[in-house]
Scaffold this motif. Structure first.
Motif, PDB file in Angstrom:
ATOM      1  N   GLU A  13      45.796  34.949   8.730  1.00 46.23           N
ATOM      2  CA  GLU A  13      44.364  35.014   8.940  1.00 46.23           C
ATOM      3  C   GLU A  13      44.015  34.550  10.349  1.00 46.23           C
ATOM      4  OE1 GLU A  13      42.807  32.528   5.878  1.00 46.23           O
ATOM      5  OE2 GLU A  13      43.146  33.984   4.282  1.00 46.23           O
ATOM      6  N   LEU A  14      42.937  35.078  10.888  1.00 48.44           N
ATOM      7  CA  LEU A  14      42.509  34.735  12.239  1.00 48.44           C
ATOM      8  C   LEU A  14      42.127  33.253  12.331  1.00 48.44           C
ATOM      9  CD1 LEU A  14      41.734  35.684  15.125  1.00 48.44           C
ATOM     10  CD2 LEU A  14      39.435  36.131  14.226  1.00 48.44           C
ATOM     11  N   VAL A  15      42.632  32.585  13.358  1.00 48.18           N
ATOM     12  CA  VAL A  15      42.254  31.201  13.653  1.00 48.18           C
ATOM     13  C   VAL A  15      41.339  31.226  14.872  1.00 48.18           C
ATOM     14  CG1 VAL A  15      43.069  28.914  14.377  1.00 48.18           C
ATOM     15  CG2 VAL A  15      44.389  30.261  12.714  1.00 48.18           C
ATOM     16  N   GLU A  16      40.137  30.684  14.718  1.00 46.69           N
ATOM     17  CA  GLU A  16      39.164  30.695  15.805  1.00 46.69           C
ATOM     18  C   GLU A  16      38.693  29.284  16.128  1.00 46.69           C
ATOM     19  OE1 GLU A  16      36.594  34.600  15.852  1.00 46.69           O
ATOM     20  OE2 GLU A  16      36.500  33.722  13.840  1.00 46.69           O
ATOM     21  N   HIS A  17      38.442  29.043  17.415  1.00 49.06           N
ATOM     22  CA  HIS A  17      37.907  27.774  17.895  1.00 49.06           C
ATOM     23  C   HIS A  17      37.396  28.025  19.307  1.00 49.06           C
ATOM     24  CE1 HIS A  17      37.770  23.638  19.436  1.00 49.06           C
ATOM     25  NE2 HIS A  17      37.796  23.222  18.179  1.00 49.06           N
ATOM     26  N   PRO A  18      36.290  27.384  19.713  1.00 50.49           N
ATOM     27  CA  PRO A  18      35.768  27.624  21.077  1.00 50.49           C
ATOM     28  C   PRO A  18      36.775  27.349  22.184  1.00 50.49           C
ATOM     29  CG  PRO A  18      34.140  26.449  19.754  1.00 50.49           C
ATOM     30  CD  PRO A  18      35.390  26.513  18.927  1.00 50.49           C
ATOM     31  N   ARG A  19      37.732  26.456  21.939  1.00 55.72           N
ATOM     32  CA  ARG A  19      38.740  26.122  22.950  1.00 55.72           C
ATOM     33  C   ARG A  19      39.900  27.105  22.986  1.00 55.72           C
ATOM     34  NH1 ARG A  19      37.983  22.315  27.061  1.00 55.72           N
ATOM     35  NH2 ARG A  19      36.697  20.599  26.297  1.00 55.72           N
ATOM     36  N   LEU A  20      39.994  27.977  21.985  1.00 53.19           N
ATOM     37  CA  LEU A  20      41.124  28.893  21.898  1.00 53.19           C
ATOM     38  C   LEU A  20      40.724  30.267  22.416  1.00 53.19           C
ATOM     39  CD1 LEU A  20      42.510  27.924  18.364  1.00 53.19           C
ATOM     40  CD2 LEU A  20      43.189  27.029  20.613  1.00 53.19           C
ATOM     41  N   GLN A  21      41.498  30.757  23.370  1.00 52.06           N
ATOM     42  CA  GLN A  21      41.220  32.050  23.979  1.00 52.06           C
ATOM     43  C   GLN A  21      42.381  33.005  23.698  1.00 52.06           C
ATOM     44  OE1 GLN A  21      38.245  32.631  25.557  1.00 52.06           O
ATOM     45  NE2 GLN A  21      37.712  30.533  24.944  1.00 52.06           N
ATOM     46  N   HIS A  22      42.204  33.871  22.704  1.00 48.54           N
ATOM     47  CA  HIS A  22      43.232  34.867  22.398  1.00 48.54           C
ATOM     48  C   HIS A  22      43.122  36.007  23.405  1.00 48.54           C
ATOM     49  CE1 HIS A  22      43.646  32.506  18.866  1.00 48.54           C
ATOM     50  NE2 HIS A  22      42.572  32.967  18.259  1.00 48.54           N
ATOM     51  N   ARG A  23      44.251  36.323  24.050  1.00 50.89           N
ATOM     52  CA  ARG A  23      44.216  37.337  25.099  1.00 50.89           C
ATOM     53  C   ARG A  23      45.401  38.269  24.973  1.00 50.89           C
ATOM     54  NH1 ARG A  23      43.013  32.946  29.893  1.00 50.89           N
ATOM     55  NH2 ARG A  23      40.838  32.526  29.357  1.00 50.89           N
ATOM     56  N   GLY A  24      45.179  39.520  25.333  1.00 53.99           N
ATOM     57  CA  GLY A  24      46.274  40.483  25.352  1.00 53.99           C
ATOM     58  C   GLY A  24      46.938  40.632  23.992  1.00 53.99           C
ATOM     59  N   GLN A  25      48.262  40.586  24.005  1.00 57.53           N
ATOM     60  CA  GLN A  25      49.025  40.825  22.789  1.00 57.53           C
ATOM     61  C   GLN A  25      49.308  39.562  21.988  1.00 57.53           C
ATOM     62  OE1 GLN A  25      52.481  42.945  24.447  1.00 57.53           O
ATOM     63  NE2 GLN A  25      51.698  44.791  23.468  1.00 57.53           N
ATOM     64  N   LEU A  48      49.420  27.645  31.493  1.00 59.22           N
ATOM     65  CA  LEU A  48      49.158  28.654  30.475  1.00 59.22           C
ATOM     66  C   LEU A  48      48.373  28.098  29.292  1.00 59.22           C
ATOM     67  CD1 LEU A  48      52.695  30.340  30.462  1.00 59.22           C
ATOM     68  CD2 LEU A  48      50.631  31.085  31.679  1.00 59.22           C
ATOM     69  N   THR A  49      48.276  26.788  29.208  1.00 59.03           N
ATOM     70  CA  THR A  49      47.460  26.145  28.185  1.00 59.03           C
ATOM     71  C   THR A  49      47.043  24.782  28.712  1.00 59.03           C
ATOM     72  OG1 THR A  49      47.271  25.651  25.817  1.00 59.03           O
ATOM     73  CG2 THR A  49      49.318  24.969  26.901  1.00 59.03           C
ATOM     74  N   THR A  50      46.247  24.078  27.911  1.00 60.93           N
ATOM     75  CA  THR A  50      45.760  22.750  28.286  1.00 60.93           C
ATOM     76  C   THR A  50      45.942  21.800  27.111  1.00 60.93           C
ATOM     77  OG1 THR A  50      43.509  23.170  27.495  1.00 60.93           O
ATOM     78  CG2 THR A  50      44.009  23.783  29.798  1.00 60.93           C
ATOM     79  N   SER A  51      45.856  20.511  27.405  1.00 64.46           N
ATOM     80  CA  SER A  51      45.927  19.514  26.333  1.00 64.46           C
ATOM     81  C   SER A  51      44.780  19.707  25.350  1.00 64.46           C
ATOM     82  CB  SER A  51      45.877  18.103  26.926  1.00 64.46           C
ATOM     83  OG  SER A  51      46.994  17.871  27.756  1.00 64.46           O
ATOM     84  N   GLU A  52      43.613  20.103  25.867  1.00 65.71           N
ATOM     85  CA  GLU A  52      42.456  20.335  24.997  1.00 65.71           C
ATOM     86  C   GLU A  52      42.713  21.489  24.032  1.00 65.71           C
ATOM     87  OE1 GLU A  52      41.352  18.052  28.473  1.00 65.71           O
ATOM     88  OE2 GLU A  52      42.331  20.021  28.296  1.00 65.71           O
ATOM     89  N   SER A  53      43.387  22.524  24.515  1.00 63.05           N
ATOM     90  CA  SER A  53      43.697  23.663  23.637  1.00 63.05           C
ATOM     91  C   SER A  53      44.697  23.264  22.550  1.00 63.05           C
ATOM     92  CB  SER A  53      44.261  24.824  24.456  1.00 63.05           C
ATOM     93  OG  SER A  53      43.268  25.367  25.293  1.00 63.05           O
ATOM     94  N   ALA A  92      45.600  22.141  16.808  1.00 65.59           N
ATOM     95  CA  ALA A  92      46.017  21.274  15.700  1.00 65.59           C
ATOM     96  C   ALA A  92      44.872  21.067  14.721  1.00 65.59           C
ATOM     97  CB  ALA A  92      46.516  19.942  16.246  1.00 65.59           C
ATOM     98  N   ARG A  93      43.660  20.906  15.233  1.00 62.83           N
ATOM     99  CA  ARG A  93      42.495  20.740  14.353  1.00 62.83           C
ATOM    100  C   ARG A  93      42.206  22.020  13.573  1.00 62.83           C
ATOM    101  NH1 ARG A  93      38.655  17.662  18.817  1.00 62.83           N
ATOM    102  NH2 ARG A  93      39.612  15.575  18.601  1.00 62.83           N
ATOM    103  N   SER A  94      42.391  23.156  14.235  1.00 64.00           N
ATOM    104  CA  SER A  94      42.096  24.438  13.590  1.00 64.00           C
ATOM    105  C   SER A  94      43.063  24.763  12.467  1.00 64.00           C
ATOM    106  CB  SER A  94      42.130  25.561  14.631  1.00 64.00           C
ATOM    107  OG  SER A  94      41.156  25.357  15.630  1.00 64.00           O
TER     108      SER A  94
END
Length: 311
Positions: A115-127, A158-163, A168-170
């Motif tokens: 299932e799709l995992v969504e969060h404002p800090r998560l940016q799904h891009r490309g493949q 390519l990522t951040t500690s915030e992401s 983990a929360r998501s």
């Protein structure tokens, strides 16, 4: 027969082969002759897989084409697609994620579509999914696998500690998330190679506090510095991870020079009052041995801690 016109991405479907006039019988013959290789039901590769990870990447490529924009690679499959460093990953199951939040989890034939995992800090891009999420998803099954991926992604921007924290929360409620969440604070962009990530994991497990990539000013060459992989806090001990590629003459034509330069470096560090413990991957598989060598180094170090010549 040249099949590359069917497979610009390296893979092709049986349906595409039929449309090009290749019958099922001919396709089976081509497989038997090693001219193409089965990946997944109805999909083939024109490349012979060279490793489990390579085969996994080809399977993911085929499934991304089969689902044509409906899914993206997640978990270890995102690692395979981008050919990121890996450690301890099981390549048996392809992991994908729906782009549509209404689609439910589906599992079949060593394929999981999550299932799709969504969060404002998560940016799904490309493949692929957000790489912070992919790293934490790896961590649901393997802490060290997560750390190797996360450290690389942090180092490369390519990522951040915030992401990582958001990921983990998501994933709250997923099996293994407690183990993955505990490892988020250990992820560190200062670890330059997977071997250093592995070393940090072993040192942490043994209870040592340490500082990665300590900068040490060179008294014999003012204005220049050394960087130590790890400094054990409160001691004169430096820990260095030795990768085989750099020092092995069979894989590196400059290995002799690298070994000589490393000797000069270590001699100078000793004159500065440090004791160096060098570890290989084989050593890291024996934590008790690592502890013995470190404790011996602490005993052998100078009684009085030198003033660290930090740059």
């Amino acid at each position: 027969m040249n099949l590359h016109h069917l497979a610009p991405s390296g893979v092709f479907s049986a349906a595409a082969a039929r449309m090009s006039g290749i019958s099922g019988a001919l396709l089976r013959s081509l497989v038997a002759r090693g001219e193409c290789h089965p990946l997944h039901r109805g999909w083939y590769s024109v490349q012979r897989p060279t490793s489990d990870k390579h085969r996994h990447r080809l399977r993911v490529t085929a499934l991304l084409e089969e689902y044509a924009g409906l899914v993206m690679a997640s978990h270890a499959s995102a690692v395979a697609v981008l050919d990121l460093p890996d450690e301890g990953i099981d390549w048996g199951t392809v992991h994908l994620m729906w782009r549509d939040p209404e689609r439910p989890f589906r599992a079949f034939s060593r394929v999981h579509i999550h299932e799709l995992v969504e969060h404002p800090r998560l940016q799904h891009r490309g493949q692929t999914v957000d790489l912070g999420l992919a790293a934490v998803q790896v961590g649901l099954h393997s802490q060290i696998g997560m750390l190797v991926v996360a450290d690389h992604c942090l180092r490369k921007g390519l990522t951040t500690s915030e992401s990582l924290t958001a990921a983990a929360r998501s994933l709250r409620g997923h099996r293994g998330v407690t183990r993955a969440k505990a490892a988020v604070s250990w992820c560190d962009s200062r670890h330059e190679w997977p071997g250093e990530t592995l070393t940090a994991h072993v040192l942490r497990g043994l209870g040592y506090a340490f500082t990665p990539q300590l900068e040490i000013a060179r008294r014999e060459h003012p204005g220049r510095s050394f960087y130590a992989d790890f400094h054990l806090d409160g001691t004169n001990v430096l820990v260095e991870f030795d990768g085989k590629v750099k020092y092995d003459p069979e894989t590196n034509p400059d290995a002799a020079r690298a070994n000589f330069d490393e000797k000069l470096r270590e001699d100078e560090l000793r004159r500065l009052g440090f004791v160096v413990v060098r570890l290989t991957r084989a050593d890291l598989a024996r934590p008790a041995l690592v502890r013995t060598r470190i404790e011996a180094a602490i005993r052998d170090s100078r009684p009085a801690r030198p003033e660290l010549p930090l740059a």
